[in-house]
Design an enzyme around this catalytic site. Structure first.
Site, short mmCIF file in Angstrom:
data_model
loop_
_atom_site.label_atom_id
_atom_site.label_comp_id
_atom_site.label_asym_id
_atom_site.label_seq_id
_atom_site.Cartn_x
_atom_site.Cartn_y
_atom_site.Cartn_z
N GLY A 1 8.36 1.71 3.49
CA GLY A 1 7.21 2.33 3.13
C GLY A 1 6.03 1.47 3.55
CB VAL B 1 4.49 0.21 -1.73
CG1 VAL B 1 5.66 0.42 -2.68
CG2 VAL B 1 3.25 1.31 -1.98
N GLY B 2 4.99 -2.69 -0.35
CA GLY B 2 6.00 -3.83 0.05
C GLY B 2 5.56 -5.27 -0.60
CD GLU C 1 10.69 0.46 8.73
OE1 GLU C 1 9.54 0.40 9.39
OE2 GLU C 1 11.04 1.63 8.52
#
Length: 584
Positions: free
Chosen positions: A276, A280-281, A298
């Site tokens: 994503g 958000v990671g 990723e």
């Protein structure tokens, strides 16, 4: 000659038998998956036949349902439940119990699971692609390339090499531990949590699931709220294949919901794989830090597509157009920055005829962000030289598309060249030298992949080697992903960790180092007398000589040190013997 002749005959017979066995297909059972409710045959319930207008902001999340619709037509598909955090954690615990049984299964059984899936996928390609197309807006051809081929290649690689990658790997034991046998073992971690994006609804479920299950894990996959309709059907395929081999039915779970559902998965899994955005990671990493579980991220990409002056312009232009169109999410490493050598700049552009992707977008109102990037570039001097257009597609559906756009006179002060677009935009920038294009390509907070084209393969390879990224395609686009033996992942804001290849498979494992006696019980570890407690007066001198005997730079130095070691051992043993006699 009489001795070798029988051996040659046996070897030839063995080779012939192996070849014949290859020709005999393995017995693989077929599975039936109910697709009656996902086939667009006009028989869907009346309440699912209207045009859906998604609410703005967070209004959708308050309903407790994930609403599903076709982004291309806005046709309503129905809804799936938005699981609460407690419900998500319950799913993890169900998988955890099933995994304890699955971890004991043989690789033979795991391969049969893969073959059943492969058989179904090949037989039902059109169905899988149609469902992916309806849920994302991508074309059937793009669905086949990105969903079917990549998944089949992943399965094929696991069938041929997966077991070998997970067998204990023996390592050198070094000079000091010459009498030991050293190895690395790969054990299942437990429950892998995967939070995946919408752009490949089929492959993004199967990719982490295949690696997790083959390595002995269970897996819980939180699918995107933008592709939940298709994901729930694809889950049925997995369930049917598990049932066909008698595997625990709860080994794999697919959960639906919004951010809080994913957060609950992160807090309860044994490892998290996330596909994503960088924003958000970072939140995933922060939540994973609470339980100190490993994370593979990723994230975004801003891949450079570099075209030198010595290329076949027509061929590269065709590839470039597909790369730009697929950057709306249909490819695996989107080309988003096109650097073209000044000598061929004027002739580089999109072809004028043929059938093309329309630039479908799955996420509602994403076109507004893309238009903002274009406007910022235009305000700073960029120019649009080509732009697609659509026919009448309905007032409610218009912002689900973005016209494929070719824009020139761009530079790195523009947001378009610095921020991930994830849309069908081709920003073209000129360069004069290889050194300049390397500098431009590395001027990015992202580092997923790059694509370099040149009439000289060595030149293209040299440019690619200098670009700070995790993937490089020389005279091709995104081909790294079709080689499933290779690890996939990036650096910088594109994330870290790898899936794919031996690295990705072993990343689903507890990597355990094991040392044991090589010739036990005949040779075992003993502590030399000079350094046994109480340590002898010459204990440090002994240790010094031992280190030099093992690691001295010259053979002569090591031999001298070894003599000292043996001398001290002899003296120590002699002293110990005298003391013993005296005590007697």
């Amino acid at each position: 000659m009489a001795f070798w002749w029988p051996l040659l005959v046996l070897a030839l017979a063995f080779a012939i038998c192996k070849f014949l066995l290859i020709l005999i297909p393995p017995k693989v059972p077929s599975i039936d998956v109910d697709a009656s409710d996902v086939l667009d045959d006009g028989s869907q319930a009346q309440e699912n036949s209207f045009i859906y207008v998604p609410p703005r902001g967070t209004a959708q999340q308050s309903s407790g349902k994930v609403q599903c619709y076709e982004p291309a037509t806005m046709k309503y598909l129905g809804y799936v439940p938005a699981l609460t955090p407690d419900e998500a954690r319950e799913q993890v615990e169900k998988v955890r119990k099933a995994q304890k049984m699955w971890a004991k299964t043989s690789f033979k059984k795991r391969r049969q699971f893969l073959r059943i899936l492969l058989k179904y996928i090949i037989k039902h390609q059109a169905l899988i692609c149609e469902i992916s197309s309806r849920d994302t807006g991508k074309t059937m051809v793009d669905a086949s390339l990105g969903e079917i081929m990549t998944t089949c290649e992943k399965i094929n690689w696991l069938l041929s090499e997966g077991e070998q990658c997970l067998k204990p790997e023996y390592r050198s034991s070094g000079r000091a531990m010459l009498h030991k046998r050293a190895k690395v073992e790969f054990h299942p971690l437990g429950v892998i949590g995967a939070i995946v994006s919408w752009n490949y609804p089929f492959h993004n479920i199967f990719n982490p699931m295949l690696a997790a299950v083959f390595s002995g894990n269970g897996v819980v996959i939180k699918i995107s709220e933008h592709a939940s309709w298709s994901g729930c059907f694809y889950f049925r395929i997995i369930q049917s294949a598990l049932a066909a081999i008698g595997a625990p039915e709860d080994l794999v779970e697919v959960i639906t919901g919004f951010a809080e559902t994913g957060e609950a998965l992160v807090s309860s899994a044994d490892k998290v794989i996330f596909v994503g955005s960088p924003g958000v990671g970072k939140m995933i990493m922060s939540n994973a830090a609470e339980t100190l579980i490993p994370v593979t991220l990723e994230l975004g990409g801003k891949d450079a597509f570099i075209v030198c002056e010595d290329v076949d312009v027509d061929l590269v232009a065709q590839i470039a157009v597909r790369a730009a169109l697929q950057s709306s999410g249909q490819n695996c490493a989107g080309a988003e920055r096109f650097y073209v050598h000044r000598k061929i700049y004027a002739s580089f552009g999109p072809p004028l005829a043929g059938k093309y992707d329309m630039g479908a977008l799955c996420m509602h109102a994403h076109s507004e962000m893309l238009e903002a990037l274009i406007n910022d570039a235009l305000d700073k001097g960029a120019e649009i030289i080509a732009r697609g257009s659509f026919g009448p597609i309905g007032e409610d559906a218009v912002d689900q598309y973005f016209p494929p756009t070719v824009i020139v006179n761009v530079n790195h002060s523009m947001r378009l060249m610095q921020e991930e677009a994830f849309g069908p935009i081709m920003p073209i920038m000129k360069f004069s030298s290889d050194e300049e294009v390397v500098r431009l390509a590395n001027d990015s907070k992202y580092g997923l992949g790059c694509n370099v084209f040149s009439g000289s393969q060595s030149r293209a390879r040299e440019i690619a080697s200098q670009i700070h990224c995790g993937l490089a395609a020389v005279n091709d686009f995104a081909s790294t992903y079709m080689c499933q033996s290779l690890p996939f992942g990036g650096v910088k804001n594109s994330g870290f960790g790898r899936f794919g290849g031996v690295e990705g498979l072993r990343a689903c494992c507890l990597v355990k180092s094991v040392v044991e006696d090589r010739w036990w019980p005949f040779i075992k570890t003993v502590i030399p007398k000079p350094i046994q407690y109480p340590v002898a007066e010459n204990g440090f001198e002994f240790q010094e000589s031992l280190v030099e005997a093992l690691y001295g730079l010259s053979v002569w130095d090591r031999l001298q040190a070894l003599v000292n070691v043996l001398k001290m051992l002899t003296e120590q043993n002699s002293t110990s013997g005298s003391r013993k006699k005296k005590n007697d």
